[in-house]
Write an enzyme that holds these catalytic residues in place. Structure first.
Site, PDB file in Angstrom:
ATOM      1  N   ASP A  45       0.815  -1.153   0.036  1.00  0.00           N
ATOM      2  CA  ASP A  45      -0.108   0.035  -0.088  1.00  0.00           C
ATOM      3  C   ASP A  45       0.781   1.168   0.097  1.00  0.00           C
ATOM      4  O   ASP A  45       1.565   1.791   0.930  1.00  0.00           O
ATOM      5  CB  ASP A  45      -0.822   0.071   1.217  1.00  0.00           C
ATOM      6  CG  ASP A  45      -2.103  -0.935   1.082  1.00  0.00           C
ATOM      7  OD1 ASP A  45      -2.340  -1.790   2.221  1.00  0.00           O
ATOM      8  OD2 ASP A  45      -2.547  -0.894   0.040  1.00  0.00           O
ATOM      9  N   ASP A 185     -10.726  -4.916  -1.243  1.00  0.00           N
ATOM     10  CA  ASP A 185      -9.523  -4.721  -0.310  1.00  0.00           C
ATOM     11  C   ASP A 185     -10.113  -3.612   0.744  1.00  0.00           C
ATOM     12  O   ASP A 185     -10.712  -2.508   0.477  1.00  0.00           O
ATOM     13  CB  ASP A 185      -8.579  -3.677  -0.898  1.00  0.00           C
ATOM     14  CG  ASP A 185      -7.598  -3.085  -0.221  1.00  0.00           C
ATOM     15  OD1 ASP A 185      -6.407  -2.388  -0.651  1.00  0.00           O
ATOM     16  OD2 ASP A 185      -7.615  -3.438   1.172  1.00  0.00           O
TER      17      ASP A 185
END
Ligand code: DX5
Length: 233
Positions: A45, A185
């Site tokens: 991320d 997600d």
């Protein structure tokens, strides 16, 4: 610089950890442990503190841990206008690059640049963003990421109202001339993965759902894979 990605979209269940909850002081070892736990890929991320109110790491950190695992790396770029970093992310060893539709003024050009670099391309949609944004770029897509939280932090609650959006996205992508994966997600755990899978997702990002599992990451991966598979239509 181009490289040929070995990533292939398949209609298989894929369990992909986010390393957001990992111990960044030993991220290489953490990636090796995730591979040993049976994950299909690892997601990084990348947050810029502008597109999202958080800051994580960039290409150099990903490059530093590349040698510690042989699984495919993917980068989730939560980055405003990410074109400038695409080459370094691919050079760092990411074979799949995800950019946000909301962060790219010229999304078609950005996705095309990812493909030119030899990586697989994906677009992420935040909860409020309609799937219409996909209409004119599906020819460039290997995967779509439907966010089931508002991006920026791990450990948030799954937004179950995204399930009809997942189903509508699957219907839209099925009109393409090849398979395109749907990844979800945010808040994916043993309590929520079945709903997302039944709705049509086949790739599941989990951070706290894996790192926080009482049985450890290997048991978490096995359980998540089983629950997602059992829930498929
Ligand atoms: C959102 C992040 C998180 C992370 C997964 O900005 O992308 O969704 O990957 O976090 P969990 O699984 O803890 O929600």
């Amino acid at each position: 610089m181009t490289q040929t990605s070995t990533f292939e979209p398949t209609n298989e269940v894929q369990i992909v950890p986010s390393v957001l909850p990992a111990d960044f002081a030993k991220l290489g070892e953490e990636c090796a442990a995730l591979e040993a736990a049976g994950v299909d890929r690892i997601q990084f991320d990348v947050m810029d503190g502008r597109f999202v109110p958080n800051l994580t790491f960039g290409a150099d950190t990903i490059a530093a841990v590349r040698e510690h695992s042989s699984v495919i790396f993917e980068a989730h770029l939560m980055v405003h206008e990410p074109d400038w970093m695409l080459e370094s992310i691919v050079e760092a060893g990411c074979e799949l690059v995800i950019v946000h539709a909301e962060a790219c003024t010229h999304l078609h050009r950005t996705l095309g640049k990812i493909k030119e670099l030899g990586a697989a391309a994906s677009v992420a949609l935040n909860p409020h963003t309609p799937i219409d944004f996909l209409q004119n770029v599906t020819d460039l897509l290997d995967m779509v990421l439907i966010m089931t939280v508002n991006p920026g932090f791990g450990g948030q609650a799954y937004i179950s109202t995204m399930e009809p959006k997942i189903a509508a996205t699957r219907k839209l992508l099925d009109t393409a001339d090849r398979w395109i994966d749907i990844e979800v997600d945010g808040g994916i755990s043993n309590k929520t993965i079945a709903g997302a899978s039944k709705a049509g997702a086949n790739v599941f990002i989990s951070g706290s759902g894996i790192y926080g599992h009482p049985g450890g990451s290997s048991e978490a991966v096995t359980e998540l894979r089983q629950l997602a598979t059992e829930a498929r239509n």
